[in-house]
Design a protein around this motif. Structure first.
Motif, PDB file in Angstrom:
ATOM      1  N   SER A 173      32.844  33.873  41.260  1.00 36.79           N
ATOM      2  CA  SER A 173      32.630  32.431  41.361  1.00 36.79           C
ATOM      3  C   SER A 173      32.946  31.713  40.046  1.00 36.79           C
ATOM      4  CB  SER A 173      31.195  32.127  41.797  1.00 36.79           C
ATOM      5  OG  SER A 173      30.288  32.485  40.784  1.00 36.79           O
ATOM      6  N   LYS A 174      32.971  32.429  38.932  1.00 37.85           N
ATOM      7  CA  LYS A 174      33.256  31.837  37.618  1.00 37.85           C
ATOM      8  C   LYS A 174      34.685  32.114  37.154  1.00 37.85           C
ATOM      9  CE  LYS A 174      28.480  32.275  36.163  1.00 37.85           C
ATOM     10  NZ  LYS A 174      27.541  32.949  35.262  1.00 37.85           N
ATOM     11  N   ARG A 175      35.549  32.557  38.063  1.00 37.54           N
ATOM     12  CA  ARG A 175      36.883  33.011  37.671  1.00 37.54           C
ATOM     13  C   ARG A 175      37.721  31.925  37.004  1.00 37.54           C
ATOM     14  NH1 ARG A 175      36.597  32.174  42.988  1.00 37.54           N
ATOM     15  NH2 ARG A 175      38.304  31.191  44.132  1.00 37.54           N
ATOM     16  N   HIS A 176      37.662  30.685  37.471  1.00 38.71           N
ATOM     17  CA  HIS A 176      38.479  29.617  36.891  1.00 38.71           C
ATOM     18  C   HIS A 176      38.021  29.285  35.468  1.00 38.71           C
ATOM     19  CE1 HIS A 176      40.621  29.049  40.613  1.00 38.71           C
ATOM     20  NE2 HIS A 176      39.471  29.045  41.246  1.00 38.71           N
ATOM     21  N   LEU A 177      36.724  29.257  35.251  1.00 36.42           N
ATOM     22  CA  LEU A 177      36.187  29.029  33.913  1.00 36.42           C
ATOM     23  C   LEU A 177      36.615  30.160  32.972  1.00 36.42           C
ATOM     24  CD1 LEU A 177      34.360  27.626  31.827  1.00 36.42           C
ATOM     25  CD2 LEU A 177      32.445  28.932  32.789  1.00 36.42           C
ATOM     26  N   LEU A 178      36.481  31.391  33.409  1.00 37.85           N
ATOM     27  CA  LEU A 178      36.887  32.536  32.585  1.00 37.85           C
ATOM     28  C   LEU A 178      38.377  32.488  32.264  1.00 37.85           C
ATOM     29  CD1 LEU A 178      34.861  35.340  34.370  1.00 37.85           C
ATOM     30  CD2 LEU A 178      34.459  34.442  32.084  1.00 37.85           C
ATOM     31  N   GLY A 179      39.188  32.097  33.229  1.00 37.16           N
ATOM     32  CA  GLY A 179      40.628  31.985  33.002  1.00 37.16           C
ATOM     33  C   GLY A 179      40.964  30.933  31.962  1.00 37.16           C
ATOM     34  N   ALA A 195      43.758  36.752  38.673  1.00 36.53           N
ATOM     35  CA  ALA A 195      42.562  37.532  39.006  1.00 36.53           C
ATOM     36  C   ALA A 195      42.812  38.356  40.254  1.00 36.53           C
ATOM     37  CB  ALA A 195      41.370  36.610  39.231  1.00 36.53           C
ATOM     38  N   VAL A 196      42.254  39.554  40.263  1.00 38.15           N
ATOM     39  CA  VAL A 196      42.208  40.378  41.473  1.00 38.15           C
ATOM     40  C   VAL A 196      40.763  40.801  41.656  1.00 38.15           C
ATOM     41  CG1 VAL A 196      44.598  41.179  41.420  1.00 38.15           C
ATOM     42  CG2 VAL A 196      42.866  42.465  40.196  1.00 38.15           C
ATOM     43  N   LYS A 197      40.328  40.894  42.908  1.00 35.08           N
ATOM     44  CA  LYS A 197      38.919  41.194  43.178  1.00 35.08           C
ATOM     45  C   LYS A 197      38.541  42.632  42.867  1.00 35.08           C
ATOM     46  CE  LYS A 197      37.442  37.781  46.503  1.00 35.08           C
ATOM     47  NZ  LYS A 197      36.880  37.557  47.826  1.00 35.08           N
ATOM     48  N   PRO A 207      48.590  44.573  44.691  1.00 32.08           N
ATOM     49  CA  PRO A 207      47.199  44.347  44.307  1.00 32.08           C
ATOM     50  C   PRO A 207      46.438  43.593  45.391  1.00 32.08           C
ATOM     51  CG  PRO A 207      48.735  43.396  42.697  1.00 32.08           C
ATOM     52  CD  PRO A 207      49.537  43.883  43.843  1.00 32.08           C
ATOM     53  N   SER A 208      45.146  43.861  45.483  1.00 36.09           N
ATOM     54  CA  SER A 208      44.335  43.165  46.484  1.00 36.09           C
ATOM     55  C   SER A 208      44.017  41.746  46.024  1.00 36.09           C
ATOM     56  CB  SER A 208      43.043  43.941  46.728  1.00 36.09           C
ATOM     57  OG  SER A 208      42.304  44.022  45.540  1.00 36.09           O
ATOM     58  N   THR A 209      44.250  40.803  46.879  1.00 37.45           N
ATOM     59  CA  THR A 209      43.958  39.374  46.691  1.00 37.45           C
ATOM     60  C   THR A 209      44.264  38.825  45.295  1.00 37.45           C
ATOM     61  OG1 THR A 209      41.638  39.974  46.352  1.00 37.45           O
ATOM     62  CG2 THR A 209      42.236  39.090  48.510  1.00 37.45           C
ATOM     63  N   PRO A 210      45.528  38.878  44.847  1.00 38.63           N
ATOM     64  CA  PRO A 210      45.845  38.287  43.541  1.00 38.63           C
ATOM     65  C   PRO A 210      45.784  36.759  43.616  1.00 38.63           C
ATOM     66  CG  PRO A 210      47.865  38.986  44.602  1.00 38.63           C
ATOM     67  CD  PRO A 210      46.716  39.429  45.488  1.00 38.63           C
ATOM     68  N   GLU A 211      45.311  36.137  42.547  1.00 32.95           N
ATOM     69  CA  GLU A 211      45.207  34.677  42.504  1.00 32.95           C
ATOM     70  C   GLU A 211      45.379  34.204  41.066  1.00 32.95           C
ATOM     71  OE1 GLU A 211      41.813  31.210  43.073  1.00 32.95           O
ATOM     72  OE2 GLU A 211      41.356  33.251  43.695  1.00 32.95           O
ATOM     73  N   VAL A 212      46.259  33.219  40.857  1.00 31.60           N
ATOM     74  CA  VAL A 212      46.375  32.604  39.534  1.00 31.60           C
ATOM     75  C   VAL A 212      45.156  31.711  39.355  1.00 31.60           C
ATOM     76  CG1 VAL A 212      47.692  31.018  38.086  1.00 31.60           C
ATOM     77  CG2 VAL A 212      48.889  32.725  39.467  1.00 31.60           C
ATOM     78  N   ILE A 213      44.385  31.966  38.305  1.00 34.90           N
ATOM     79  CA  ILE A 213      43.141  31.207  38.095  1.00 34.90           C
ATOM     80  C   ILE A 213      43.223  30.235  36.935  1.00 34.90           C
ATOM     81  CG2 ILE A 213      41.657  32.905  39.213  1.00 34.90           C
ATOM     82  CD1 ILE A 213      40.889  33.889  36.382  1.00 34.90           C
ATOM     83  N   ALA A 214      44.282  30.338  36.112  1.00 34.53           N
ATOM     84  CA  ALA A 214      44.450  29.401  35.002  1.00 34.53           C
ATOM     85  C   ALA A 214      45.893  29.454  34.516  1.00 34.53           C
ATOM     86  CB  ALA A 214      43.497  29.747  33.859  1.00 34.53           C
TER      87      ALA A 214
END
Length: 101
Positions: free
Chosen positions: A22-28, A43-45, A56-63
């Motif tokens: 839930s804090k992934r965007h802040l961490l990025g 990020a990947v879960k 990779p499982s569920t990759p997402e650009v977070i920043a």
């Protein structure tokens, strides 16, 4: 969670912690702020990969920039890899050198 850098891209691996996820965007954003050479944080879960190309499982650009392609120089070669589509592990360097030879 665990950070890995690959050129201008940092990959955050969250080990299924809902709090961390839930804090992934802040961490990025904080990672880019503290590491100005990094342009993208993905990020990947989990560390799980699947399929023929070890996706990779569920990759997402977070920043940062929405660009997950990196150029990797290894064994005298320059490789272009999209780490959101193909799993890359630097520890497999010896295995790849054996394949090239």
């Amino acid at each position: 969670f665990d950070f890995r850098e690959n050129g201008r891209l940092a990959i955050v691996q969250f080990v299924l912690s809902r709090t961390d996820w839930s804090k992934r965007h802040l961490l990025g954003r904080l990672y880019i702020e503290k590491n100005p050479d990094v342009r993208t944080v993905m990020a990947v879960k989990s560390k799980l990969v699947s399929g023929e190309y070890r996706t990779p499982s569920t990759p997402e650009v977070i920043a940062g920039k929405n660009d997950t392609s990196v150029r990797i120089r290894e064994q005298g070669m320059s490789l272009h890899v999209d780490v959101a589509r193909v799993y890359w592990n630097d520890a497999r360097r010896i295995e790849r050198s054996e394949l090239v030879q």
